[in-house]
Design an enzyme around this catalytic site. Structure first.
Site, PDB file in Angstrom:
ATOM      1  N   CYS A  41       0.826  -1.214   0.000  1.00 45.38           N
ATOM      2  CA  CYS A  41       0.000   0.000   0.000  1.00 45.38           C
ATOM      3  C   CYS A  41       0.854   1.254   0.000  1.00 45.38           C
ATOM      4  O   CYS A  41       0.665   2.142  -0.822  1.00 45.38           O
ATOM      5  CB  CYS A  41      -0.917   0.018   1.214  1.00 45.38           C
ATOM      6  N   HIS A  42       1.753   1.354   0.952  1.00 47.50           N
ATOM      7  CA  HIS A  42       2.536   2.577   1.058  1.00 47.50           C
ATOM      8  C   HIS A  42       4.029   2.300   1.179  1.00 47.50           C
ATOM      9  O   HIS A  42       4.791   3.154   1.605  1.00 47.50           O
ATOM     10  CB  HIS A  42       2.039   3.422   2.238  1.00 47.50           C
ATOM     11  N   GLY A  43       4.411   1.049   0.876  1.00 50.47           N
ATOM     12  CA  GLY A  43       5.834   0.755   0.732  1.00 50.47           C
ATOM     13  C   GLY A  43       6.622   0.595   2.020  1.00 50.47           C
ATOM     14  O   GLY A  43       7.733   1.109   2.120  1.00 50.47           O
TER      15      GLY A  43
END
Lengths: 177, 423
Positions: free
Chosen positions: A141-143
């Site tokens: 999702c956001h690494g």
């Protein structure tokens, strides 16, 4: 006459404040059930423990089980993964924690499989999944990158993957919760 | 606004009724004989378009609720049943889902209009803040509505957004579990989102009424930003602006109809046609297009709490706008420097929207950080500085003068209907 006026005024102030205070208590008492009804109820809270047998999980494999609606990652770590996790110096970790503090038995890593950033499920459970730069898990999702002890190494997540409360029943089974 | 009511009851019954409940008088004074600046352009029709869309959303939503089942086992299926079996269900659902996108499209234009022509400045600060509140309610409503079909993007979008609250120090986890009604998004969450999704539009209606009330105290702003000085500067709402707004609504409906009938899914995410699976996160979680700029701001900050604060701050800063812009001149038409920075801001906002749809890596991340910095600098640095440094162009003496030029010197208001002389 003037004197009794003053007495009356203090009495009225007292009555006014007391009435107001009772009103606030009353509103609070009425509001609380209306707010608390949204909290998890007793039937949800009671679904709190499961037993898992992972005898069939080979070295390098991982399984996911559900506990309280959350995925629990159970990973059979390789000797290399254990070594890397143990040798990582604490001062380079965003949320410093030793490998020892996160496990009961070093080959079995058991964590809650929810990214501590915004709740996605990190990749890395299946063979062939992207596991991120540190060989643990990678949240798409956001690494966020997690290492082989489930510790946050890179990305926006603030904390290591949380640990569920569990105890070993035998060498290859645990009770979670 | 101008004090005297011009309503005259047309019959004995109307007079009898007016003495007991003057609602017809209120409607007459607000929407028939209400004086509006004579020079409003088509950017001023979006209030009417938004009213139309709000009513559309409420009507289609009430119908959808007759066929929808808010339960994790049945929600996805009941939406598919609406699409395939319910008579005209596809039309009603597509109108509702496309309608949400159209609502945001119209509100962004409406807000952009306010930014360009300085409609937020005194004496319209409360009007503007009420608008920001409506916008917040719209976002909450749209978010909860998107959860209801219980597809993959519904579930994981809800997970990400509700987890924003876990960034609050100390009480974050408790607040999140309270929102969920459990330890993860589950049936209790779906149920309460359905309830609130039904409630919030009516709260929007309430705030819209306050918004119109606050509008009708000073009256509409206009493209020159110059205040109405006398009756000559205005036209009655009916028929001039009922017809203009009505025409704009019809033109907007063409766009609306294009999406409903020819491209109903282009604005949504195909992954939401996969039923929700709590064990598998889709590779790319993106919100609907209208929330992307704020999503980009959230991800631009490499810290969980910081990202959440920046995202909410990017919306909250709008409410402070009337006090951050120090210029006394309202309209960008007469503000040569502000006009340029306005367009840069719009471009930065669109860039943020694009970046919100891309993975937060490499160049995307770098540009989204620069754009986020610019977003906040626009409000906290650029606007106050322009207010101090800019020399505005001379303002027209009055609205009528700006429309009719020098020919307006004492001309009767009847001569207003000569569009070829319009500046």
């Amino acid at each position: 006459m003037a004197q009794s006026d003053t007495v009356d005024e203090t009495r009225r102030d007292f009555l006014f404040v007391a009435t107001g205070a009772m009103g606030v208590v009353g509103i609070g008492a009425i509001a609380w059930p209306l707010i608390d009804q949204m909290n998890p109820d007793a039937s949800v809270l009671s679904l709190s423990s499961i037993e898992v047998d992972f005898e069939a999980v080979e070295v390098g494999q991982a399984i996911t089980v559900m506990w309280r609606g959350k995925p629990i990652f159970i990973r059979h770590r390789t000797a290399e993964e254990i070594r890397v996790a143990e040798e990582t110096p604490l001062d380079i970790l965003p949320d410093p924690e030793t490998d020892m503090a996160r496990i009961e038995r070093s080959q079995w890593l058991i964590v809650i499989g929810i990214c501590t950033h915004l709740g996605c499920i990190p990749k890395g459970q299946s063979i062939g999944d992207e596991r991120g730069e540190y060989g643990g898990w990678f949240c798409p999702c956001h690494g966020s990158h997690y290492d082989t002890a489930g510790r946050i190494r890179k990305g926006p997540a603030p904390k290591n993957l949380y640990l569920p409360p569990y105890a070993f029943l035998t060498d290859t089974s645990i009770k979670i919760g | 606004m101008s004090g005297q009511s011009t309503y005259t009851p047309g019959s004995g019954f109307a007079r009898w009724f007016d003495e007991r409940l003057p609602i017809m008088r209120l409607m007459h004074d607000s929407f028939v004989d209400f004086p509006n600046p004579r020079n409003l352009n088509y950017w001023w029709t979006f209030g009417g378009i938004l009213s139309f869309l709000l009513v559309t959303q409420i009507i289609t939503g009430i119908i959808l609720a007759m066929h929808y089942t808010p339960h994790v086992d049945f929600a996805f299926g009941s939406v598919e049943r609406i699409m395939r079996n319910v008579n005209y269900g596809w039309l009603i659902r597509y109108s509702h889902s496309v309608g949400a996108s159209m609502f945001f499209l119209a509100v962004y234009i409406h807000m952009g209009r306010g930014l360009y022509y300085g409609s937020y400045k005194a004496p319209r600060e409360i009007l503007w803040i009420l608008g920001v509140i409506i916008y917040l309610l719209m976002m909450a409503t749209a978010f909860m509505g998107y959860v209801l079909p219980w597809g993959q993007m519904s579930f994981w979008g809800a997970t990400v957004i509700t987890n924003l609250f876990s960034a609050i120090p100390l009480i974050g986890t408790g607040v999140t579990e309270w929102l969920w009604g459990g330890f993860a998004i589950d049936n209790p969450t779906l149920n309460r989102f359905f309830s609130l999704h039904y409630l919030l539009p009516f709260m929007i209606v309430g705030v819209v009424i306050l918004h119109i009330w606050a509008l009708h105290v000073p009256g509409s702003n206009n493209p020159t930003g110059v205040s109405v000085k006398d009756k000559e500067d205005t036209l009655p709402f009916h028929p001039y602006y009922t017809v203009k707004d009505g025409f704009a609504v019809v033109v907007f409906m063409i766009l609306f109809a294009y999406f409903i009938f020819f491209n109903p899914n282009i604005l949504g995410d195909a992954v939401n046609y996969v039923p929700a699976d709590p064990l598998s996160t889709p590779p790319h979680i993106v919100p609907e297009w209208y929330l992307l700029p704020f999503y980009a701001i959230l991800r631009a900050i490499p810290d969980k709490l910081g990202g959440v604060v920046a995202m909410f701050g990017s919306i909250a800063v709008l409410a402070m706008l009337p006090w951050l812009d120090r210029s006394k001149v309202r309209s960008a038409v007469f503000r040569p420097i502000y006009k340029q920075f306005f367009w840069i801001f719009i471009i930065v906002f669109l860039i943020l929207g694009y970046l919100g749809s891309q993975p937060p890596e490499g160049w995307y991340l770098l540009i989204s950080r620069i754009a986020t910095a610019w977003y906040f600098a626009h409000f906290f640095l650029i606007l106050p500085l322009i207010g101090l440094l800019e020399t505005p162009r001379p303002l027209p003496e009055s609205i009528t003068k700006s429309v009719l030029g020098s020919a307006a010197g004492g001309a009767p208001s009847g001569s207003a209907a000569s569009p070829e002389t319009k500046g």
